[in-house]
Design a protein around this motif. Sequence first.
Motif, PDB file in Angstrom:
ATOM      1  N   SER A 102      25.286 -11.275  -3.276  1.00 27.39           N
ATOM      2  CA  SER A 102      25.824 -10.393  -4.309  1.00 27.39           C
ATOM      3  C   SER A 102      25.763 -11.084  -5.670  1.00 27.39           C
ATOM      4  O   SER A 102      25.291 -10.500  -6.661  1.00 27.39           O
ATOM      5  CB  SER A 102      27.273 -10.018  -3.970  1.00 27.39           C
ATOM      6  OG  SER A 102      27.841  -9.252  -5.005  1.00 27.39           O
ATOM      7  N   TRP A 113      23.492  -2.980  -9.081  1.00 26.76           N
ATOM      8  CA  TRP A 113      23.729  -1.991  -8.021  1.00 26.76           C
ATOM      9  C   TRP A 113      23.576  -2.623  -6.645  1.00 26.76           C
ATOM     10  O   TRP A 113      24.354  -2.347  -5.726  1.00 26.76           O
ATOM     11  CB  TRP A 113      22.775  -0.805  -8.181  1.00 26.76           C
ATOM     12  CG  TRP A 113      21.322  -1.146  -8.005  1.00 26.76           C
ATOM     13  CD1 TRP A 113      20.450  -1.552  -8.982  1.00 26.76           C
ATOM     14  CD2 TRP A 113      20.579  -1.136  -6.789  1.00 26.76           C
ATOM     15  NE1 TRP A 113      19.203  -1.788  -8.455  1.00 26.76           N
ATOM     16  CE2 TRP A 113      19.259  -1.536  -7.101  1.00 26.76           C
ATOM     17  CE3 TRP A 113      20.889  -0.819  -5.466  1.00 26.76           C
ATOM     18  CZ2 TRP A 113      18.248  -1.631  -6.141  1.00 26.76           C
ATOM     19  CZ3 TRP A 113      19.883  -0.910  -4.494  1.00 26.76           C
ATOM     20  CH2 TRP A 113      18.588  -1.309  -4.847  1.00 26.76           C
ATOM     21  N   ILE A 117      26.270  -3.388  -3.509  1.00 24.71           N
ATOM     22  CA  ILE A 117      25.985  -3.069  -2.102  1.00 24.71           C
ATOM     23  C   ILE A 117      26.207  -4.290  -1.222  1.00 24.71           C
ATOM     24  O   ILE A 117      26.741  -4.180  -0.108  1.00 24.71           O
ATOM     25  CB  ILE A 117      24.557  -2.510  -1.952  1.00 24.71           C
ATOM     26  CG1 ILE A 117      24.515  -1.082  -2.492  1.00 24.71           C
ATOM     27  CG2 ILE A 117      24.103  -2.548  -0.494  1.00 24.71           C
ATOM     28  CD1 ILE A 117      23.155  -0.419  -2.429  1.00 24.71           C
ATOM     29  N   TYR A 120      29.803  -4.468  -0.487  1.00 28.99           N
ATOM     30  CA  TYR A 120      30.118  -3.541   0.609  1.00 28.99           C
ATOM     31  C   TYR A 120      29.879  -4.235   1.956  1.00 28.99           C
ATOM     32  O   TYR A 120      30.713  -4.164   2.863  1.00 28.99           O
ATOM     33  CB  TYR A 120      29.196  -2.324   0.556  1.00 28.99           C
ATOM     34  CG  TYR A 120      29.623  -1.136  -0.250  1.00 28.99           C
ATOM     35  CD1 TYR A 120      30.241  -0.045   0.374  1.00 28.99           C
ATOM     36  CD2 TYR A 120      29.354  -1.037  -1.606  1.00 28.99           C
ATOM     37  CE1 TYR A 120      30.576   1.094  -0.338  1.00 28.99           C
ATOM     38  CE2 TYR A 120      29.685   0.095  -2.334  1.00 28.99           C
ATOM     39  CZ  TYR A 120      30.297   1.161  -1.694  1.00 28.99           C
ATOM     40  OH  TYR A 120      30.635   2.289  -2.415  1.00 28.99           O
ATOM     41  N   TRP A 121      28.714  -4.867   2.069  1.00 27.08           N
ATOM     42  CA  TRP A 121      28.349  -5.504   3.341  1.00 27.08           C
ATOM     43  C   TRP A 121      29.238  -6.694   3.651  1.00 27.08           C
ATOM     44  O   TRP A 121      29.543  -6.969   4.810  1.00 27.08           O
ATOM     45  CB  TRP A 121      26.881  -5.899   3.312  1.00 27.08           C
ATOM     46  CG  TRP A 121      25.949  -4.724   3.288  1.00 27.08           C
ATOM     47  CD1 TRP A 121      26.193  -3.474   3.786  1.00 27.08           C
ATOM     48  CD2 TRP A 121      24.626  -4.679   2.742  1.00 27.08           C
ATOM     49  NE1 TRP A 121      25.116  -2.651   3.581  1.00 27.08           N
ATOM     50  CE2 TRP A 121      24.131  -3.362   2.942  1.00 27.08           C
ATOM     51  CE3 TRP A 121      23.815  -5.612   2.107  1.00 27.08           C
ATOM     52  CZ2 TRP A 121      22.850  -2.965   2.535  1.00 27.08           C
ATOM     53  CZ3 TRP A 121      22.540  -5.221   1.695  1.00 27.08           C
ATOM     54  CH2 TRP A 121      22.071  -3.919   1.910  1.00 27.08           C
ATOM     55  N   GLU A 150      29.385   3.507   5.327  1.00 25.77           N
ATOM     56  CA  GLU A 150      28.458   2.563   4.693  1.00 25.77           C
ATOM     57  C   GLU A 150      27.021   2.783   5.160  1.00 25.77           C
ATOM     58  O   GLU A 150      26.070   2.445   4.446  1.00 25.77           O
ATOM     59  CB  GLU A 150      28.907   1.128   4.963  1.00 25.77           C
ATOM     60  CG  GLU A 150      30.125   0.715   4.161  1.00 25.77           C
ATOM     61  CD  GLU A 150      30.227  -0.783   3.959  1.00 25.77           C
ATOM     62  OE1 GLU A 150      29.208  -1.486   4.112  1.00 25.77           O
ATOM     63  OE2 GLU A 150      31.338  -1.253   3.641  1.00 25.77           O
ATOM     64  N   THR A 154      25.296   2.711   1.604  1.00 25.90           N
ATOM     65  CA  THR A 154      24.622   1.456   1.250  1.00 25.90           C
ATOM     66  C   THR A 154      23.201   1.344   1.795  1.00 25.90           C
ATOM     67  O   THR A 154      22.486   0.429   1.397  1.00 25.90           O
ATOM     68  CB  THR A 154      25.417   0.246   1.780  1.00 25.90           C
ATOM     69  OG1 THR A 154      25.335   0.212   3.219  1.00 25.90           O
ATOM     70  CG2 THR A 154      26.866   0.318   1.377  1.00 25.90           C
ATOM     71  N   LEU A 177      28.923   3.184  -7.487  1.00 24.64           N
ATOM     72  CA  LEU A 177      29.007   2.634  -6.135  1.00 24.64           C
ATOM     73  C   LEU A 177      30.304   1.855  -5.923  1.00 24.64           C
ATOM     74  O   LEU A 177      30.949   1.967  -4.880  1.00 24.64           O
ATOM     75  CB  LEU A 177      27.809   1.724  -5.864  1.00 24.64           C
ATOM     76  CG  LEU A 177      26.477   2.394  -5.551  1.00 24.64           C
ATOM     77  CD1 LEU A 177      25.357   1.345  -5.509  1.00 24.64           C
ATOM     78  CD2 LEU A 177      26.534   3.145  -4.228  1.00 24.64           C
TER      79      LEU A 177
END
Length: 221
Positions: A102, A113, A117, A120-121, A150, A154, A177
Motif C-alpha cells: 500500500s 487507488w 485497495i 482493504y486486503w 471485497e 477490490t 474507495l
Amino acid sequence: MVATGLFYVGAVLFVNGLLLLGFVEPKAAGVMNLFVGGLQVLTPTYVIFTADGDPALILTGSGLYLFGFTYLYVGIGLLAGLDTTGVGWFSLFVAIAALGYSWANFTLAGAPWLGVIWLYWAVLWTLFWLVLGLKRESLTRYTGWVTLLEAWITAAIPGFLLLTGQWPATTMTAVVLAAIGVVMLVVLLPTLRPPKAKTAEAGEGGPAPVETPSDPAHART
C-alpha cells in the motif's frame, strides 16, 4: 494480464465469502482456490521474467504471489482437511506485507487507488488470521461478509473495468474507495452478534433453549 488475475481474484473471494457464510461446501470451494491460486502464481512469474529489469513491474508481480500462495494453501487445506492454523498465520504475513505494498503504491507507483485497495486486503487478511490462525469463530460471519463485498469492490469490478479501459485511475477514485471501505466495515458490525438461540417447549418447565449449531464454515476461507 494483471487485470485478468485481479478479476479472478474477485471470483475466488466471492466463493470463499460464501464458504465462510455456510453456503458453499469446503471441498467445492477448494477446487476454485486451486484454479485461481495457480493463475496467480503463473501470472507474476511471467510478468517478472518479461519485466526486463523494470522495478515497477517486478514489484507488481511480487505482490501477486501473496494471493497465489494463499489460494493454493487454502485449496489444498480444504481438499485434504488440514488444520487452518498454517494458512491463518500466513495470512498475518500477507496482511503486514499488504501495508508495505500500500505504501509503495501511494508513494512510489503514484497509484493511490491501488494503495487503498491494498489497505482493504490488509484488513481482510488480518481477519483471516484472526478466524483461521487464532480460531476467533465469533468473527466468522463478519469476515464472510467482508470477503464477499471485497470480492467485488477490490477485485472483480476494478479488474473488469481495467480490462475494458474504463477504470478511472484518479485520486478521487482512491477517496471514494476509502469512504466505501470505512462504511462497509461499520455497517457490517451487527454481524458480529451471535445468532439468537431457538427455543422449544419442554413440558412444565416451559421453553427450553435449543443449542445453536456452530458456523459450518467456522475456520475456513
